[in-house]
Design a protein around this motif. Sequence first.
Motif, mmCIF file in Angstrom:
data_model
loop_
_atom_site.group_PDB
_atom_site.id
_atom_site.type_symbol
_atom_site.label_atom_id
_atom_site.label_comp_id
_atom_site.label_asym_id
_atom_site.label_seq_id
_atom_site.Cartn_x
_atom_site.Cartn_y
_atom_site.Cartn_z
ATOM 1 N N ALA A 79 0.983 -1.287 0.140
ATOM 2 C CA ALA A 79 0.088 0.023 -0.109
ATOM 3 C C ALA A 79 0.772 1.307 0.048
ATOM 4 C CB ALA A 79 -0.942 -0.074 1.168
ATOM 5 N N LEU A 80 1.987 1.269 0.901
ATOM 6 C CA LEU A 80 2.793 2.544 1.003
ATOM 7 C C LEU A 80 3.628 2.450 -0.366
ATOM 8 C CD1 LEU A 80 3.607 4.762 2.865
ATOM 9 C CD2 LEU A 80 5.699 3.130 3.605
ATOM 10 N N ALA A 81 3.968 1.784 -0.990
ATOM 11 C CA ALA A 81 4.795 1.617 -2.151
ATOM 12 C C ALA A 81 4.085 2.021 -3.139
ATOM 13 C CB ALA A 81 5.641 0.354 -2.449
ATOM 14 N N THR A 82 2.882 1.478 -3.542
ATOM 15 C CA THR A 82 1.911 1.907 -4.541
ATOM 16 C C THR A 82 1.640 3.160 -4.275
ATOM 17 O OG1 THR A 82 1.556 -0.707 -4.747
ATOM 18 C CG2 THR A 82 0.230 1.106 -5.925
ATOM 19 N N ALA A 83 1.070 3.621 -3.434
ATOM 20 C CA ALA A 83 0.475 4.839 -3.092
ATOM 21 C C ALA A 83 1.641 6.263 -3.364
ATOM 22 C CB ALA A 83 -0.173 5.120 -1.882
ATOM 23 N N ALA A 84 2.756 5.938 -2.795
ATOM 24 C CA ALA A 84 3.809 6.812 -3.116
ATOM 25 C C ALA A 84 4.336 6.996 -4.505
ATOM 26 C CB ALA A 84 4.762 6.547 -2.100
ATOM 27 N N ALA A 85 4.554 5.682 -5.169
ATOM 28 C CA ALA A 85 4.833 5.709 -6.528
ATOM 29 C C ALA A 85 3.887 6.469 -7.404
ATOM 30 C CB ALA A 85 5.178 4.346 -6.872
ATOM 31 N N SER A 86 2.468 6.123 -7.143
ATOM 32 C CA SER A 86 1.760 6.631 -7.975
ATOM 33 C C SER A 86 1.722 8.271 -8.039
ATOM 34 C CB SER A 86 -0.022 6.582 -7.462
ATOM 35 O OG SER A 86 -0.130 7.090 -6.280
ATOM 36 N N LEU A 87 2.351 8.893 -7.145
ATOM 37 C CA LEU A 87 2.522 10.208 -7.219
ATOM 38 C C LEU A 87 3.617 10.735 -8.200
ATOM 39 C CD1 LEU A 87 2.159 11.304 -3.511
ATOM 40 C CD2 LEU A 87 0.356 11.446 -5.313
ATOM 41 N N VAL A 88 4.401 9.719 -8.789
ATOM 42 C CA VAL A 88 5.547 9.835 -9.427
ATOM 43 C C VAL A 88 4.895 9.699 -10.989
ATOM 44 C CG1 VAL A 88 7.830 9.297 -10.323
ATOM 45 C CG2 VAL A 88 7.049 8.891 -8.199
ATOM 46 N N VAL A 89 4.220 10.926 -11.567
ATOM 47 C CA VAL A 89 3.360 10.651 -12.800
ATOM 48 C C VAL A 89 4.214 10.667 -14.107
ATOM 49 C CG1 VAL A 89 1.633 12.121 -11.786
ATOM 50 C CG2 VAL A 89 3.544 13.204 -13.066
ATOM 51 N N VAL A 90 5.799 10.905 -14.158
ATOM 52 C CA VAL A 90 6.327 10.765 -15.066
ATOM 53 C C VAL A 90 6.710 9.287 -15.601
ATOM 54 C CG1 VAL A 90 7.294 12.944 -14.878
ATOM 55 C CG2 VAL A 90 8.544 11.157 -13.868
ATOM 56 N N LEU A 91 6.280 8.248 -14.620
ATOM 57 C CA LEU A 91 6.740 6.962 -14.912
ATOM 58 C C LEU A 91 5.346 6.132 -15.173
ATOM 59 C CD1 LEU A 91 9.413 6.351 -12.286
ATOM 60 C CD2 LEU A 91 9.741 6.846 -14.752
ATOM 61 N N PRO A 92 5.100 5.289 -16.288
ATOM 62 C CA PRO A 92 4.079 4.293 -16.335
ATOM 63 C C PRO A 92 3.663 3.624 -15.048
ATOM 64 C CG PRO A 92 5.633 4.175 -18.330
ATOM 65 C CD PRO A 92 6.253 4.764 -17.025
ATOM 66 N N ASP A 93 2.671 3.860 -14.250
ATOM 67 C CA ASP A 93 2.198 3.256 -13.180
ATOM 68 C C ASP A 93 3.472 3.115 -12.173
ATOM 69 O OD1 ASP A 93 0.422 1.841 -11.698
ATOM 70 O OD2 ASP A 93 1.173 -0.099 -12.261
ATOM 71 N N GLY A 94 4.143 4.434 -11.922
ATOM 72 C CA GLY A 94 5.376 4.355 -10.976
ATOM 73 C C GLY A 94 6.242 3.150 -11.148
ATOM 74 N N TRP A 95 6.464 2.833 -12.387
ATOM 75 C CA TRP A 95 7.286 1.960 -12.761
ATOM 76 C C TRP A 95 8.922 2.370 -12.197
ATOM 77 C CZ3 TRP A 95 12.010 1.441 -15.414
ATOM 78 C CH2 TRP A 95 12.326 0.115 -15.957
ATOM 79 N N GLY A 96 9.557 1.223 -11.379
ATOM 80 C CA GLY A 96 10.776 1.441 -10.711
ATOM 81 C C GLY A 96 10.662 2.100 -9.506
ATOM 82 N N ALA A 97 9.863 3.122 -9.398
ATOM 83 C CA ALA A 97 9.746 3.583 -8.208
ATOM 84 C C ALA A 97 9.051 2.739 -6.767
ATOM 85 C CB ALA A 97 8.908 5.210 -8.104
ATOM 86 N N ARG A 98 7.862 1.963 -7.361
ATOM 87 C CA ARG A 98 7.413 1.227 -6.522
ATOM 88 C C ARG A 98 8.400 0.058 -6.039
ATOM 89 N NH1 ARG A 98 1.832 -1.765 -8.471
ATOM 90 N NH2 ARG A 98 3.134 -3.428 -9.123
#
Length: 340
Positions: A258-277
């Motif tokens: 939950a934490l990783a996906t919610a935070a990565a969703s704010l990185v809008v320059v990556l498709p579905d937070g790819w890499g950040a999650r």
Amino acid sequence: MTATTTAATTAPASAPTDPAGTPPAPRGRLRRALPVLFPVAVVTGIGFALYDRAGELAALVLRPDSVPYLLAALAANAVAVLFSMATWRTLLADLGPGIPGRTATRIYFTSYLGKYVPGAVWGVLAQLRMGGAAGVSGPVVLAVFLLNLIVAVLTGLAVGPLAAPWTIGAEAWWLVLPGAVTVAFAVRPGLLHHLASAAAGLARRPAPATRASDRGMRRAMASATASWAVGGLHLWALAVMLGAPPLTALPVCVGGFALATAAASLVVVLPDGWGAREALLLLALTAVLPWQEATAAAVASRVVCTLSEVLVGGAALLLTLPRRSPAPSPSPAHPIPAKD
């Protein structure tokens, strides 16, 4: 070949014009091209999300004992996707005019698959176009989109601290703050509209003109929380498959996902937070798995989520295809005189 060449050479002269004789504006051409460009971009984004991960998934599937875990992971994330759709539909029903369930489902999953395209604008454009065709005004579509994003991020950050005691130990006490904030919003849902107005201001957009009811907001927050809780079970199944202790891994996986996906969703320059999650998931998973197995679980999570989302979204779009009305039977050209 001749017909193609002729069409190509005469296209500029025969381009449609407006009554004043000027060619159509570039914005108009882009609007007409979106129905073609959007699906192509979605497919490209999905391919990018799966790139170089087929080998890891195949290695997991080739193990006979891994099949039940993978099936359980696919099923858990599929149910989570349906809960996320319920969140969006709850807000739409509360804010906008009533539209058929098939139409709402089609709008949601068309824009949902758009998250694989870099930037958050594609999902918004899909909802605006399809929502307008269904009779939902642009301000309502934007308000639903914004509130849905805020609810998803807030509830994800509230569920996330479940993983904290096993990942950062006694220093995790401050992570209860997102949960306390989410509880405050559940008690006073009207505060979410102030948050939505602030978010719209940061994006240089007008604040939402419509307000959801307190009951609708609470229902949306409940279904979003359920989506995070069920979705985290897919990561738990993968972690247990790779040797994590089941009881300890449960809060780590549910909260970490939950934490990783919610935070990565704010990185809008990556498709579905790819890499950040994946990077954030590794921090949580190393609490219950060695580094190599944690990396395999994070990669397998991306593949499982992508497959389940594409399968659920694709099935929903197929099941909600517009029904064709039967063609009227041709009437005879001349009436047949009645017999005496």
